[in-house]
Design a protein around this motif. Structure first.
Motif, PDB file in Angstrom:
ATOM      1  N   THR A 377     -12.914   6.215   4.540  1.00 61.00           N
ATOM      2  CA  THR A 377     -11.590   5.620   4.374  1.00 61.00           C
ATOM      3  C   THR A 377     -10.532   6.705   4.280  1.00 61.00           C
ATOM      4  O   THR A 377     -10.775   7.752   3.685  1.00 61.00           O
ATOM      5  CB  THR A 377     -11.584   4.690   3.139  1.00 61.00           C
ATOM      6  N   TRP A 378      -9.364   6.478   4.880  1.00 63.90           N
ATOM      7  CA  TRP A 378      -8.400   7.553   5.086  1.00 63.90           C
ATOM      8  C   TRP A 378      -6.970   7.156   4.740  1.00 63.90           C
ATOM      9  O   TRP A 378      -6.586   5.991   4.859  1.00 63.90           O
ATOM     10  CB  TRP A 378      -8.427   7.989   6.556  1.00 63.90           C
ATOM     11  N   ILE A 379      -6.204   8.178   4.343  1.00 66.74           N
ATOM     12  CA  ILE A 379      -4.744   8.068   4.280  1.00 66.74           C
ATOM     13  C   ILE A 379      -4.228   8.774   5.521  1.00 66.74           C
ATOM     14  O   ILE A 379      -4.591   9.937   5.768  1.00 66.74           O
ATOM     15  CB  ILE A 379      -4.193   8.785   3.034  1.00 66.74           C
ATOM     16  N   ASP A 383       2.436   5.443  12.062  1.00 69.80           N
ATOM     17  CA  ASP A 383       3.166   5.355  13.335  1.00 69.80           C
ATOM     18  C   ASP A 383       4.537   4.698  13.177  1.00 69.80           C
ATOM     19  O   ASP A 383       5.075   4.106  14.114  1.00 69.80           O
ATOM     20  CB  ASP A 383       2.324   4.614  14.401  1.00 69.80           C
ATOM     21  N   GLU A 384       5.072   4.800  11.979  1.00 68.23           N
ATOM     22  CA  GLU A 384       6.445   4.357  11.713  1.00 68.23           C
ATOM     23  C   GLU A 384       7.096   5.451  10.880  1.00 68.23           C
ATOM     24  O   GLU A 384       6.427   6.044  10.020  1.00 68.23           O
ATOM     25  CB  GLU A 384       6.445   3.076  10.869  1.00 68.23           C
ATOM     26  N   PRO A 385       8.392   5.695  11.082  1.00 73.40           N
ATOM     27  CA  PRO A 385       9.039   6.766  10.307  1.00 73.40           C
ATOM     28  C   PRO A 385       8.932   6.488   8.814  1.00 73.40           C
ATOM     29  O   PRO A 385       9.156   5.349   8.376  1.00 73.40           O
ATOM     30  CB  PRO A 385      10.499   6.719  10.778  1.00 73.40           C
ATOM     31  N   GLY A 386       8.563   7.506   8.034  1.00 72.29           N
ATOM     32  CA  GLY A 386       8.542   7.386   6.572  1.00 72.29           C
ATOM     33  C   GLY A 386       7.385   6.573   6.022  1.00 72.29           C
ATOM     34  O   GLY A 386       7.386   6.221   4.847  1.00 72.29           O
ATOM     35  N   LYS A 387       6.412   6.267   6.836  1.00 71.95           N
ATOM     36  CA  LYS A 387       5.315   5.409   6.316  1.00 71.95           C
ATOM     37  C   LYS A 387       3.939   5.990   6.626  1.00 71.95           C
ATOM     38  O   LYS A 387       3.702   6.530   7.705  1.00 71.95           O
ATOM     39  CB  LYS A 387       5.400   4.006   6.938  1.00 71.95           C
ATOM     40  N   HIS A 388       3.070   5.841   5.629  1.00 72.11           N
ATOM     41  CA  HIS A 388       1.647   6.158   5.820  1.00 72.11           C
ATOM     42  C   HIS A 388       0.830   4.907   5.581  1.00 72.11           C
ATOM     43  O   HIS A 388       1.325   3.914   5.057  1.00 72.11           O
ATOM     44  CB  HIS A 388       1.206   7.276   4.868  1.00 72.11           C
ATOM     45  N   VAL A 389      -0.422   4.983   5.972  1.00 77.57           N
ATOM     46  CA  VAL A 389      -1.310   3.853   5.722  1.00 77.57           C
ATOM     47  C   VAL A 389      -2.482   4.370   4.897  1.00 77.57           C
ATOM     48  O   VAL A 389      -2.953   5.496   5.084  1.00 77.57           O
ATOM     49  CB  VAL A 389      -1.761   3.195   7.059  1.00 77.57           C
ATOM     50  N   VAL A 390      -2.928   3.555   3.932  1.00 78.49           N
ATOM     51  CA  VAL A 390      -4.041   3.939   3.061  1.00 78.49           C
ATOM     52  C   VAL A 390      -5.177   2.921   3.259  1.00 78.49           C
ATOM     53  O   VAL A 390      -4.916   1.805   3.721  1.00 78.49           O
ATOM     54  CB  VAL A 390      -3.568   4.021   1.590  1.00 78.49           C
ATOM     55  N   HIS A 391      -6.374   3.346   2.911  1.00 82.24           N
ATOM     56  CA  HIS A 391      -7.569   2.496   3.102  1.00 82.24           C
ATOM     57  C   HIS A 391      -7.792   2.159   4.567  1.00 82.24           C
ATOM     58  O   HIS A 391      -8.238   1.060   4.901  1.00 82.24           O
ATOM     59  CB  HIS A 391      -7.481   1.196   2.288  1.00 82.24           C
ATOM     60  N   LEU A 392      -7.458   3.074   5.432  1.00 83.54           N
ATOM     61  CA  LEU A 392      -7.729   2.856   6.841  1.00 83.54           C
ATOM     62  C   LEU A 392      -9.184   3.269   7.087  1.00 83.54           C
ATOM     63  O   LEU A 392      -9.543   4.437   6.907  1.00 83.54           O
ATOM     64  CB  LEU A 392      -6.771   3.683   7.704  1.00 83.54           C
ATOM     65  N   VAL A 393     -10.009   2.316   7.418  1.00 86.40           N
ATOM     66  CA  VAL A 393     -11.459   2.561   7.457  1.00 86.40           C
ATOM     67  C   VAL A 393     -11.931   2.740   8.903  1.00 86.40           C
ATOM     68  O   VAL A 393     -11.664   1.905   9.763  1.00 86.40           O
ATOM     69  CB  VAL A 393     -12.215   1.392   6.780  1.00 86.40           C
ATOM     70  N   ALA A 394     -12.631   3.876   9.103  1.00 80.77           N
ATOM     71  CA  ALA A 394     -13.175   4.162  10.438  1.00 80.77           C
ATOM     72  C   ALA A 394     -14.225   3.116  10.780  1.00 80.77           C
ATOM     73  O   ALA A 394     -15.035   2.727   9.934  1.00 80.77           O
ATOM     74  CB  ALA A 394     -13.785   5.561  10.469  1.00 80.77           C
ATOM     75  N   GLY A 395     -14.211   2.627  12.001  1.00 85.50           N
ATOM     76  CA  GLY A 395     -15.177   1.619  12.424  1.00 85.50           C
ATOM     77  C   GLY A 395     -14.714   0.201  12.102  1.00 85.50           C
ATOM     78  O   GLY A 395     -15.277  -0.770  12.596  1.00 85.50           O
ATOM     79  N   ARG A 396     -13.693   0.079  11.273  1.00 89.21           N
ATOM     80  CA  ARG A 396     -13.129  -1.238  10.975  1.00 89.21           C
ATOM     81  C   ARG A 396     -11.694  -1.310  11.503  1.00 89.21           C
ATOM     82  O   ARG A 396     -11.352  -2.185  12.289  1.00 89.21           O
ATOM     83  CB  ARG A 396     -13.117  -1.488   9.452  1.00 89.21           C
ATOM     84  N   ASP A 397     -10.888  -0.324  11.104  1.00 89.82           N
ATOM     85  CA  ASP A 397      -9.476  -0.353  11.477  1.00 89.82           C
ATOM     86  C   ASP A 397      -9.145   0.527  12.680  1.00 89.82           C
ATOM     87  O   ASP A 397      -8.078   0.417  13.255  1.00 89.82           O
ATOM     88  CB  ASP A 397      -8.625   0.101  10.289  1.00 89.82           C
ATOM     89  N   PHE A 398     -10.033   1.434  12.983  1.00 91.92           N
ATOM     90  CA  PHE A 398      -9.809   2.262  14.184  1.00 91.92           C
ATOM     91  C   PHE A 398     -11.136   2.784  14.720  1.00 91.92           C
ATOM     92  O   PHE A 398     -12.101   2.951  13.970  1.00 91.92           O
ATOM     93  CB  PHE A 398      -8.836   3.413  13.903  1.00 91.92           C
TER      94      PHE A 398
END
Ligand code: ATP
Ligand code: MG
Length: 591
Positions: A377-379, A383-398
């Protein structure tokens, strides 16, 4: 043979050459072994040539011992064979290209796979003609981007290159193993401290390609070895053992977060650790939990350019050389502002897997570090200015397009064989053995008829030793603060006799001893210079580096001479009558 310094084409220098960055270069120039002609192009003076001939002799003996047959190709070669294998283009700027008076293209050979393959095609037609090992000791030309450190990296240099030809894979493996043994003998005879490194990723267990690296701080190659001693690899070839995949079920959903004022990974991680709603349950977020996406441009040999995105844990840097080894023959450079601007899907500073990948908006190929396995799981950028995504899970979200070994290897990384800790060191490549397989034979149409009269493409190995480089590497590893210090096998002479005094007796005594040593089968360097003080002669003897030095001085009146060991510095007084026997003994026992 007695080399008399009074007439020898040799000048030692007091000052270091201005352009010498490394010890071996500095000393080889100061001691009068080599002279620079142009960047990366050197003249071998008599002393240097004597060492070079010794390097060649050792290599020749060991190559002949494994059944190698010596021949010699020209350096000036026609374009066509190199066109057939694609290397006319692939070699890029490194190739010296030229035209003859009829405007036909030629090159100066950087290596000779093509020529050997064609020679065997020319003369062999049956499996009965194989196996075959051919070699040459010959001058190569490469327009190196960074000629460096004297003859260590030249643009003209001598290489021993050999090639094995076999009908089947077992034959190739046997030829490879024989070369490996021969190289060990050669480098042991040179007295080098070296490691044998696996040179191709994915070649674990097998050994399709290995490099012999002389261990040396000034080396351009970094290698790793496992503290347990079971693994050594060029950093470019290090294989990262992928961690086990993690379960995806039960992981929190991905969440896009406003992340103002987080210009660095550290500040970004701090923000996630200080916000109650974003903290991890099990531990703090760390830099290694962020996924950093780096944009690069590949340049292919034909000049085409192609973007590539590489995703690596935020606590790691991309090592361009390592990446380049994975995408060879393409070259890698950071993506420029202008190129970046051509991809509207990319938001600077906030690039995430949502935009990357062949199926995603940017269409840019996206490769990730092997540690990014399913369920991690990654931070990362949203892909939007000023924003990050958390809990981005490999194999699920990308799902990236693949993995790539691109991060800088660090001390403590895991050994792919036994999980031990890897440690890094620097080395200089002195030899390379490589199971080429059928690539060149295929491209140039080299086949032989087997027992059943069926045509079989021949399988080849290619094996190189840097001959001029080996000379410099030995100088580098053995030199001390007083000068060069040759191993017996390579020394330009067996013994250096110094006439230390101005009287006629001393000069005649030194000359007599030199003649006796010569008669005993030894090669002798005699310092018979008339107007040079004993102090200068002693310094020169240390600078020149012949392993045994005999000083004929005042004590000759009492029938005594002094024998010095260059390496240990030990001195021993012996009767002049016994000197030949003592020297002979030193030469044979330490060889
Ligand atoms: P490097 O990585 O150092 O550029 P390479 O991998 O291009 O070397 P090979 O093509 O494998 O070299 O050549 C065989 C051997 O020739 C090398 O192991 C090295 O010892 C020697 N060599 C290669 N390039 C040079 C050079 N520019 N000057 C001196 N020796 C060289
Ligand atoms: Mg190599």
């Amino acid at each position: 043979m007695v080399l008399k310094m009074s007439s020898l084409f040799l000048r030692t220098l007091r000052e270091d050459p201005a352009d010498a960055e490394v010890t071996s270069h500095r000393l080889l120039v100061r001691a009068g072994y080599v002279r620079r002609v142009a960047p990366g192009i050197f003249t071998m003076l008599p002393m240097g040539l004597r060492v070079l001939r010794n390097v060649e002799r050792v290599i020749r003996e060991e190559m002949n011992a494994i059944g190698g047959q010596e021949l010699e190709f020209p350096a000036l070669l026609p374009r066509e064979p190199y066109e057939a294998t694609g290397r006319w283009t692939e070699y890029g700027d490194t190739l010296f290209r030229l035209k003859d008076r009829r405007q036909a293209d030629y090159l100066l050979g950087p290596t000779h796979e093509e020529m050997f393959t064609l020679a065997v095609k020319d003369l062999c037609s049956s499996y009965k003609d194989l196996p075959l090992t051919l070699y040459q000791i010959q001058t190569k030309y490469r327009d190196e981007a960074r000629p460096r450190a004297g003859v260590l990296r030249g643009r003209e240099f001598v290489m021993k290159d050999s090639y094995s030809f076999d009908v089947d894979d077992d034959g190739l493996r046997a030829a490879y193993a024989r070369h490996r043994e021969a190289y060990i003998k050669v480098f042991d005879r040179f007295g080098l401290d070296y490691v044998i490194c696996s040179a191709v990723s994915g070649a674990m267990g097998g050994s399709a390609s290995e490099e012999f690296l002389a261990i040396c701080d000034i080396g351009e190659d970094t290698f790793v070895r496992c503290a347990n001693g079971d693994y050594a690899a060029n950093v470019e070839a290090v294989v990262t053992p992928p961690p086990a995949a993690l379960p995806i079920e039960g992981q929190p959903a991905a969440q896009v977060v406003d992340t103002p004022d987080t210009p660095t990974i550290e500040t970004l991680v701090d923000l996630f650790n200080t916000r109650e709603d974003l903290r991890r349950a099990d531990r703090d977020w760390a830099a290694g939990d962020t996924l950093k996406n780096v944009l690069l441009m590949l340049t292919l040999p034909d000049g085409k350019r192609e973007p590539l995105a590489v995703g690596v844990p935020g606590d790691r840097e991309v090592d361009l050389r390592r990446l380049e080894a994975q995408v060879a023959p393409a070259e890698v450079a950071p993506m420029s502002e202008a190129e970046f601007a051509q991809h509207p899907a990319l938001v600077k500073g906030y690039i995430g897997p949502g935009a990357l990948g062949e199926k995603n908006p940017s269409g840019i190929r996206y490769l990730v570090d092997p540690r990014v396995v399913d369920g991690t799981t990654w931070i990362t950028g949203a892909d939007e200015p000023g924003k990050h995504v958390v809990h981005l899970v490999a194999g699920r979200d990308f799902t990236p397009d693949g993995t790539v070994e691109a991060v800088r290897v660090a001390d403590g990384d895991l050994c792919p064989i036994d999980g031990g800790a890897l440690e890094q060191a620097r080395g200089i490549e002195i030899g390379h053995i490589f199971q080429l397989g059928r690539k060149y034979a295929q491209a140039l149409g080299l086949s032989v008829l087997d027992q059943n009269g069926k045509a079989q493409i021949v399988t080849m190995g290619s094996y190189g030793i840097g001959v001029t480089r080996a000379l410099a590497v030995v100088a580098e590893q053995t030199a001390d603060e007083r000068g060069l210090c040759w191993p017996r096998e390579l020394s330009p002479a067996d013994v250096h006799v110094v006439a230390a005094g101005k009287t006629e007796e001393i000069r005649a005594g030194a000359e007599r001893l030199a003649t006796q040593l010569e008669a005993a089968g030894l090669s002798v360097l005699l310092d018979d210079r008339k107007d040079v003080s004993p102090g200068v002669k002693f310094n020169d003897s240390e600078l020149l580096g012949v392993p045994t030095i005999v000083v004929v001085g005042k004590r000759l009146a009492d029938g005594m001479v002094e024998i010095r060991d260059r390496k240990s510095g030990s001195k021993e007084e012996v009767a002049a009558d016994a000197a030949v026997a003592v020297v002979q003994n030193a030469v044979t026992t330490s060889r």
